[in-house]
Design a protein around this motif. Structure first.
Motif, PDB file in Angstrom:
ATOM      1  N   VAL A 435       0.843  -1.201   0.000  1.00  0.00           N
ATOM      2  CA  VAL A 435       0.000   0.000   0.000  1.00  0.00           C
ATOM      3  C   VAL A 435       0.880   1.254   0.000  1.00  0.00           C
ATOM      4  O   VAL A 435       0.661   2.185  -0.787  1.00  0.00           O
ATOM      5  CB  VAL A 435      -0.951   0.004   1.214  1.00  0.00           C
ATOM      6  CG1 VAL A 435      -1.702   1.338   1.293  1.00  0.00           C
ATOM      7  CG2 VAL A 435      -1.945  -1.148   1.120  1.00  0.00           C
ATOM      8  N   TRP A 439       1.441   4.117  -2.856  1.00  0.00           N
ATOM      9  CA  TRP A 439       1.181   5.530  -2.568  1.00  0.00           C
ATOM     10  C   TRP A 439       2.385   6.401  -2.922  1.00  0.00           C
ATOM     11  O   TRP A 439       2.235   7.445  -3.555  1.00  0.00           O
ATOM     12  CB  TRP A 439       0.819   5.699  -1.093  1.00  0.00           C
ATOM     13  CG  TRP A 439       0.505   7.129  -0.756  1.00  0.00           C
ATOM     14  CD1 TRP A 439      -0.593   7.843  -1.136  1.00  0.00           C
ATOM     15  CD2 TRP A 439       1.326   8.015   0.013  1.00  0.00           C
ATOM     16  NE1 TRP A 439      -0.511   9.141  -0.634  1.00  0.00           N
ATOM     17  CE2 TRP A 439       0.654   9.260   0.069  1.00  0.00           C
ATOM     18  CE3 TRP A 439       2.536   7.881   0.664  1.00  0.00           C
ATOM     19  CZ2 TRP A 439       1.171  10.364   0.748  1.00  0.00           C
ATOM     20  CZ3 TRP A 439       3.063   8.974   1.345  1.00  0.00           C
ATOM     21  CH2 TRP A 439       2.381  10.196   1.378  1.00  0.00           C
ATOM     22  N   VAL A 468      -7.972   6.442  -0.321  1.00  0.00           N
ATOM     23  CA  VAL A 468      -8.191   4.998  -0.378  1.00  0.00           C
ATOM     24  C   VAL A 468      -7.040   4.262   0.307  1.00  0.00           C
ATOM     25  O   VAL A 468      -7.251   3.295   1.053  1.00  0.00           O
ATOM     26  CB  VAL A 468      -8.343   4.529  -1.842  1.00  0.00           C
ATOM     27  CG1 VAL A 468      -8.333   2.996  -1.918  1.00  0.00           C
ATOM     28  CG2 VAL A 468      -9.635   5.065  -2.448  1.00  0.00           C
ATOM     29  N   CYS A 469      -5.816   4.736   0.094  1.00  0.00           N
ATOM     30  CA  CYS A 469      -4.652   4.116   0.729  1.00  0.00           C
ATOM     31  C   CYS A 469      -4.736   4.226   2.253  1.00  0.00           C
ATOM     32  O   CYS A 469      -4.395   3.277   2.973  1.00  0.00           O
ATOM     33  CB  CYS A 469      -3.364   4.764   0.229  1.00  0.00           C
ATOM     34  SG  CYS A 469      -2.946   4.357  -1.487  1.00  0.00           S
ATOM     35  N   LEU A 472      -7.336   1.731   3.457  1.00  0.00           N
ATOM     36  CA  LEU A 472      -6.776   0.379   3.406  1.00  0.00           C
ATOM     37  C   LEU A 472      -5.793   0.147   4.554  1.00  0.00           C
ATOM     38  O   LEU A 472      -5.790  -0.916   5.184  1.00  0.00           O
ATOM     39  CB  LEU A 472      -6.076   0.145   2.061  1.00  0.00           C
ATOM     40  CG  LEU A 472      -6.983  -0.079   0.858  1.00  0.00           C
ATOM     41  CD1 LEU A 472      -6.152  -0.158  -0.422  1.00  0.00           C
ATOM     42  CD2 LEU A 472      -7.806  -1.351   1.030  1.00  0.00           C
ATOM     43  N   GLY A 473      -4.970   1.161   4.809  1.00  0.00           N
ATOM     44  CA  GLY A 473      -4.010   1.039   5.902  1.00  0.00           C
ATOM     45  C   GLY A 473      -4.704   0.869   7.239  1.00  0.00           C
ATOM     46  O   GLY A 473      -4.303   0.043   8.069  1.00  0.00           O
ATOM     47  N   LEU A 475      -7.700  -0.358   7.740  1.00  0.00           N
ATOM     48  CA  LEU A 475      -8.327  -1.683   7.744  1.00  0.00           C
ATOM     49  C   LEU A 475      -7.295  -2.767   8.063  1.00  0.00           C
ATOM     50  O   LEU A 475      -7.568  -3.695   8.850  1.00  0.00           O
ATOM     51  CB  LEU A 475      -8.969  -1.945   6.385  1.00  0.00           C
ATOM     52  CG  LEU A 475      -9.657  -3.312   6.216  1.00  0.00           C
ATOM     53  CD1 LEU A 475     -10.803  -3.458   7.223  1.00  0.00           C
ATOM     54  CD2 LEU A 475     -10.172  -3.467   4.777  1.00  0.00           C
ATOM     55  N   ILE A 476      -6.117  -2.649   7.484  1.00  0.00           N
ATOM     56  CA  ILE A 476      -5.055  -3.635   7.727  1.00  0.00           C
ATOM     57  C   ILE A 476      -4.646  -3.624   9.199  1.00  0.00           C
ATOM     58  O   ILE A 476      -4.494  -4.687   9.835  1.00  0.00           O
ATOM     59  CB  ILE A 476      -3.843  -3.334   6.826  1.00  0.00           C
ATOM     60  CG1 ILE A 476      -4.177  -3.643   5.365  1.00  0.00           C
ATOM     61  CG2 ILE A 476      -2.623  -4.137   7.268  1.00  0.00           C
ATOM     62  CD1 ILE A 476      -3.161  -3.135   4.371  1.00  0.00           C
TER      63      ILE A 476
END
Length: 481
Positions: A435, A439, A468-469, A472-473, A475-476
């Protein structure tokens, strides 16, 4: 029936025009002081000695050391239009100003409108009653109209045939109408709260969210006391940063006016009086220090280091190639250190190394953006910076290398006890690497395409791909708990 065309008769009463705050939306004394601070900071040590001799001496010494960009000054277009109309009708125009004669004559030569120039010299400060006496002497006691903007001009308006107010506040207008015949009133444009929000760069406060990184990394976000200390540190840091932004804008007035986008900044464009900026700087600084008084002493130390380093950057380091980007990276990392100092949370070496690497990459992206913008605008290098156009390939290589190095540091950080002790599934955090890699690559792709904002951090905050990145980060990290 016979008809005759009679041209309008020119007004035979001279129109006298002030300079600072009237003809230009600025104060040339303050501008010259900041120009000297920009080009020769050590010369400022002479100000107390010059001022002790008199304000006229101070203006002369500063003018001797500072060459202002006369053509780029924020002239009041409405007044210029009036002067051009009066000049076309044959009216006598006189520039009478308390500014030093060097600048007054340069402005008169640039505009080509004035028949005479009266200004301060090394011995005489042409202001208030002194200016009135000089006008009477020059005009042999004849009538005149006077255009100006300040309370000090009231003594002149009382003896003028007609007063013209330019950029004066409402209370001044009321006073002048009681004392003189007011002809026209050019009200100041664009100085509301939104202009101040832009001047303070409130949008840049998002950078100070880095203060919360130690809090999040240590999973202390449920502790109300620790969170409140982080919030107080955020506010103190933001106000301090805004005071520095104002100082930086005042020091960079000349350079900003030649930049295609920065020329629209509130002080460079004249939408805010630079005297107001000078007053706002210490106010913001005092409030910031007052808030910091409720935080641990170590935070004070970090705040002081940040302020000194930022001043050094504004007054000189930003003109030194490579040192400038290293300083910017350090300033970002100091925000994380400040978060740890305010909350008492110990910081990981890997976290600090990650910060330096990624922000060094972004700082170089910022410089590449400036090189590309100036090359497109005028073919020149960024003003006030230590780079030339041919440095672009090197900056691109160093910046991308620093960005990719940050991914390596992140991988090592993920494998450190700081991560494994706080997460049940630390191996899932490895998904952050691609990710971040995407970016960083996206930031540099946008930079070299010319799509980047002046500041990559601001660009990232507005960029959907970057958002979005971030999601995602988050969420991870949640999946790894």
């Amino acid at each position: 029936m016979n008809s005759t065309n009679t041209a309008p008769k020119a007004d035979d009463v001279p129109l006298v025009v002030d300079l600072d705050g009237t003809l230009v939306n600025s104060d040339l004394l303050i501008e010259s002081a900041f120009m000297v601070a920009h080009t020769s900071p050590h010369s400022l040590l002479g100000i107390p000695r010059w001022l002790g001799t008199g304000k006229a001496k101070l203006k002369a010494e500063l003018a001797r050391r500072a060459d202002l960009g006369i053509a780029d000054l924020p002239y009041d277009k409405r007044l210029i239009a009036l002067l051009e109309h009066e000049k076309a009708n044959g009216r006598t125009l006189i520039l009478a100003t308390a500014s030093n004669e060097k600048y007054a004559r340069q402005v008169a030569e640039h505009l080509g409108l004035f028949d005479a120039v009266l200004a301060s010299d090394e011995h005489t400060n042409l202001s208030g009653q002194t200016k009135l006496d000089a006008l009477r002497d020059h005009l042999n006691g004849g009538a005149f109209d006077y255009a100006a903007d300040h309370d000090v001009d009231r003594v002149i308006w009382r003896h003028a045939r007609r007063a013209i107010l330019v950029n004066g506040h409402s209370k001044l207008e009321s006073r002048v109408r009681d004392e003189a015949d007011v002809g026209q009133n050019f009200v100041r444009e664009g100085g509301d709260w939104r202009t101040w929000v832009k001047a303070l760069r409130v949008y840049q406060w998002a950078k100070n969210a880095l203060i919360f990184v130690p809090l999040l990394a240590a999973h202390e976000f449920a502790d109300a006391v620790t969170v409140s200390m982080a919030v107080a540190a955020f506010v103190a840091y933001s106000l301090l940063a805004s005071s520095v932004y104002l100082l930086n804008d005042l020091v960079d007035l000349g350079d900003d006016r030649q930049h295609p986008r920065k020329r629209e900044r509130p002080f460079a464009s004249g939408r805010l009086p630079i005297a107001h900026g000078v007053l706002a700087i210490p106010v913001l600084l005092i409030v910031s220090v007052a808030i910091a008084a409720f935080l641990p002493p170590l935070f004070w130390g970090v705040l002081a280091i940040y302020y000194v380093l930022t001043l050094a950057y504004s007054l000189g380091l930003k003109q030194l190639a490579l040192l400038d980007v290293l300083t910017l990276a350090a300033l970002y990392t100091l925000r994380i250190i400040a978060g740890g100092a305010a909350t008492g949370i110990d910081l990981s070496f890997w976290l600090l190394a990650l910060s330096m690497s990624i922000f060094l990459s972004l700082a170089m992206a910022k410089r590449c953006t400036e090189l590309l913008v100036m090359a497109e605008h005028s073919g020149d290098a960024p003003l006030g910076r230590g780079y030339i156009a041919t440095d672009l390939p090197m900056l691109r290589s160093l910046g991308t290398a620093a960005g990719y190095a940050s991914v390596v540091v992140l991988a090592l950080y993920i494998n450190s006890p700081d991560i494994t002790d706080h997460y049940s599934h630390p191996v899932r955090i490895w998904l952050l690497c691609p990710v971040v890699l995407y970016w960083i690559s996206r930031i540099w792709l946008k930079t070299l395409r010319g799509d980047m904002h002046d500041d990559p951090i601001v660009f990232a905050a507005r960029d959907n791909g970057s958002r979005v990145c971030v999601l995602l980060g988050a969420l991870i990290m949640f999946m790894a708990i």
